[in-house]
Design a protein around this motif. Structure first.
Motif, PDB file in Angstrom:
ATOM      1  N   UNK A  46       0.839  -1.187   0.000  1.00  0.00           N
ATOM      2  CA  UNK A  46       0.000   0.000   0.000  1.00  0.00           C
ATOM      3  C   UNK A  46       0.879   1.243   0.000  1.00  0.00           C
ATOM      4  N   UNK A  47       0.663   2.130  -0.955  1.00  0.00           N
ATOM      5  CA  UNK A  47       1.481   3.324  -1.099  1.00  0.00           C
ATOM      6  C   UNK A  47       1.271   4.357  -0.009  1.00  0.00           C
ATOM      7  N   UNK A  48       0.131   4.322   0.680  1.00  0.00           N
ATOM      8  CA  UNK A  48      -0.118   5.278   1.761  1.00  0.00           C
ATOM      9  C   UNK A  48       0.322   4.747   3.116  1.00  0.00           C
ATOM     10  N   UNK A  49       0.217   3.439   3.312  1.00  0.00           N
ATOM     11  CA  UNK A  49       0.500   2.838   4.617  1.00  0.00           C
ATOM     12  C   UNK A  49       1.964   2.505   4.859  1.00  0.00           C
ATOM     13  N   UNK A  50       2.813   2.714   3.861  1.00  0.00           N
ATOM     14  CA  UNK A  50       4.220   2.351   4.001  1.00  0.00           C
ATOM     15  C   UNK A  50       5.114   3.523   3.636  1.00  0.00           C
ATOM     16  N   UNK A  51       6.255   3.579   4.290  1.00  0.00           N
ATOM     17  CA  UNK A  51       7.174   4.713   4.127  1.00  0.00           C
ATOM     18  C   UNK A  51       8.233   4.451   3.062  1.00  0.00           C
ATOM     19  N   UNK A  52       8.931   5.516   2.703  1.00  0.00           N
ATOM     20  CA  UNK A  52      10.072   5.395   1.784  1.00  0.00           C
ATOM     21  C   UNK A  52      11.142   4.509   2.404  1.00  0.00           C
ATOM     22  N   UNK A  53      11.258   4.520   3.724  1.00  0.00           N
ATOM     23  CA  UNK A  53      12.240   3.673   4.402  1.00  0.00           C
ATOM     24  C   UNK A  53      11.914   2.195   4.198  1.00  0.00           C
ATOM     25  N   UNK A  54      10.629   1.842   4.206  1.00  0.00           N
ATOM     26  CA  UNK A  54      10.223   0.461   3.952  1.00  0.00           C
ATOM     27  C   UNK A  54      10.643   0.046   2.550  1.00  0.00           C
ATOM     28  N   UNK A  55      10.396   0.911   1.573  1.00  0.00           N
ATOM     29  CA  UNK A  55      10.784   0.631   0.192  1.00  0.00           C
ATOM     30  C   UNK A  55      12.302   0.482   0.105  1.00  0.00           C
ATOM     31  N   UNK A  56      13.036   1.365   0.759  1.00  0.00           N
ATOM     32  CA  UNK A  56      14.502   1.305   0.742  1.00  0.00           C
ATOM     33  C   UNK A  56      15.011   0.005   1.353  1.00  0.00           C
ATOM     34  N   UNK A  57      14.366  -0.468   2.410  1.00  0.00           N
ATOM     35  CA  UNK A  57      14.774  -1.725   3.041  1.00  0.00           C
ATOM     36  C   UNK A  57      14.609  -2.902   2.088  1.00  0.00           C
ATOM     37  N   UNK A  58      13.528  -2.918   1.329  1.00  0.00           N
ATOM     38  CA  UNK A  58      13.327  -3.992   0.354  1.00  0.00           C
ATOM     39  C   UNK A  58      14.326  -3.871  -0.791  1.00  0.00           C
ATOM     40  N   UNK A  59      14.601  -2.647  -1.223  1.00  0.00           N
ATOM     41  CA  UNK A  59      15.614  -2.448  -2.266  1.00  0.00           C
ATOM     42  C   UNK A  59      16.974  -2.954  -1.795  1.00  0.00           C
ATOM     43  N   UNK A  60      17.272  -2.765  -0.527  1.00  0.00           N
ATOM     44  CA  UNK A  60      18.569  -3.177   0.020  1.00  0.00           C
ATOM     45  C   UNK A  60      18.772  -4.689  -0.069  1.00  0.00           C
ATOM     46  N   UNK A  61      17.693  -5.453  -0.084  1.00  0.00           N
ATOM     47  CA  UNK A  61      17.813  -6.912  -0.202  1.00  0.00           C
ATOM     48  C   UNK A  61      17.577  -7.378  -1.641  1.00  0.00           C
ATOM     49  N   UNK A  62      17.476  -6.412  -2.574  1.00  0.00           N
ATOM     50  CA  UNK A  62      17.386  -6.753  -3.985  1.00  0.00           C
ATOM     51  C   UNK A  62      15.997  -6.957  -4.547  1.00  0.00           C
ATOM     52  N   UNK A  64      12.316  -5.600  -6.009  1.00  0.00           N
ATOM     53  CA  UNK A  64      11.619  -4.484  -6.640  1.00  0.00           C
ATOM     54  C   UNK A  64      10.346  -4.247  -5.840  1.00  0.00           C
ATOM     55  N   UNK A  65       9.902  -2.993  -5.827  1.00  0.00           N
ATOM     56  CA  UNK A  65       8.690  -2.652  -5.085  1.00  0.00           C
ATOM     57  C   UNK A  65       7.633  -2.090  -6.018  1.00  0.00           C
ATOM     58  N   UNK A  66       6.403  -2.489  -5.778  1.00  0.00           N
ATOM     59  CA  UNK A  66       5.237  -1.954  -6.481  1.00  0.00           C
ATOM     60  C   UNK A  66       4.319  -1.416  -5.395  1.00  0.00           C
ATOM     61  N   UNK A  67       3.858  -0.184  -5.548  1.00  0.00           N
ATOM     62  CA  UNK A  67       2.934   0.394  -4.570  1.00  0.00           C
ATOM     63  C   UNK A  67       1.584   0.570  -5.217  1.00  0.00           C
ATOM     64  N   UNK A  68       0.531   0.123  -4.537  1.00  0.00           N
ATOM     65  CA  UNK A  68      -0.805   0.355  -5.041  1.00  0.00           C
ATOM     66  C   UNK A  68      -1.460   1.417  -4.178  1.00  0.00           C
ATOM     67  N   UNK A  69      -2.392   2.137  -4.792  1.00  0.00           N
ATOM     68  CA  UNK A  69      -3.176   3.139  -4.074  1.00  0.00           C
ATOM     69  C   UNK A  69      -4.629   2.902  -4.436  1.00  0.00           C
ATOM     70  N   UNK A  70      -5.456   2.612  -3.435  1.00  0.00           N
ATOM     71  CA  UNK A  70      -6.868   2.389  -3.649  1.00  0.00           C
ATOM     72  C   UNK A  70      -7.546   3.759  -3.698  1.00  0.00           C
ATOM     73  N   UNK A  71      -8.158   4.074  -4.829  1.00  0.00           N
ATOM     74  CA  UNK A  71      -8.783   5.387  -5.000  1.00  0.00           C
ATOM     75  C   UNK A  71     -10.302   5.320  -4.985  1.00  0.00           C
ATOM     76  N   UNK A  72     -10.854   4.280  -4.420  1.00  0.00           N
ATOM     77  CA  UNK A  72     -12.316   4.190  -4.282  1.00  0.00           C
ATOM     78  C   UNK A  72     -12.901   2.983  -4.974  1.00  0.00           C
TER      79      UNK A  72
END
Length: 73
Positions: A46-62, A64-72
Motif C-alpha cells: 500500500x502506497x499510503x501505509x508504508x514509508x520510503x524507508x520500507x521501500x529502501x529496506x526492500x531495495x537493500x535486499x534486492x 523491486x517494489x510496487x505500490x498500489x493506491x486504492x482510489x475508491x
C-alpha cells in the motif's frame, strides 16, 4: 483500483536503467499490516501505509517494489 509503481529502482540505481519485469515474475501482494519479506522478485504494498524507508529496506535486499493506491470503488 489504481496501481502506481513507486520505488522501482533499487537504491543507487540510475533512472535510465529501465526495469522490465520477466514474463514469469514472482511477486507478493501485501494488502494490510507490516510487509513481509518473501522469496519473490517484487513485493506490492500500500502506497499510503508504508514509508520510503520500507521501500529502501526492500531495495537493500534486492527486491523491486510496487505500490498500489486504492482510489475508491
Amino acid at each position: 483500483m489504481l496501481a502506481i509503481f513507486c520505488g522501482l529502482f533499487p537504491a543507487g540505481a540510475r533512472a535510465a536503467s529501465h526495469w522490465t519485469p520477466p514474463q514469469q515474475l514472482t511477486w507478493y501482494w501485501q494488502l494490510t499490516g507490516t510487509p513481509k519479506v518473501e522469496p519473490v522478485a517484487a513485493t506490492d504494498i500500500d502506497g499510503f501505509d508504508n514509508s520510503a524507508a520500507t521501500v529502501a529496506n526492500f531495495h537493500a535486499i534486492g527486491q523491486r517494489m510496487i505500490c498500489y493506491i486504492d482510489v475508491g470503488d
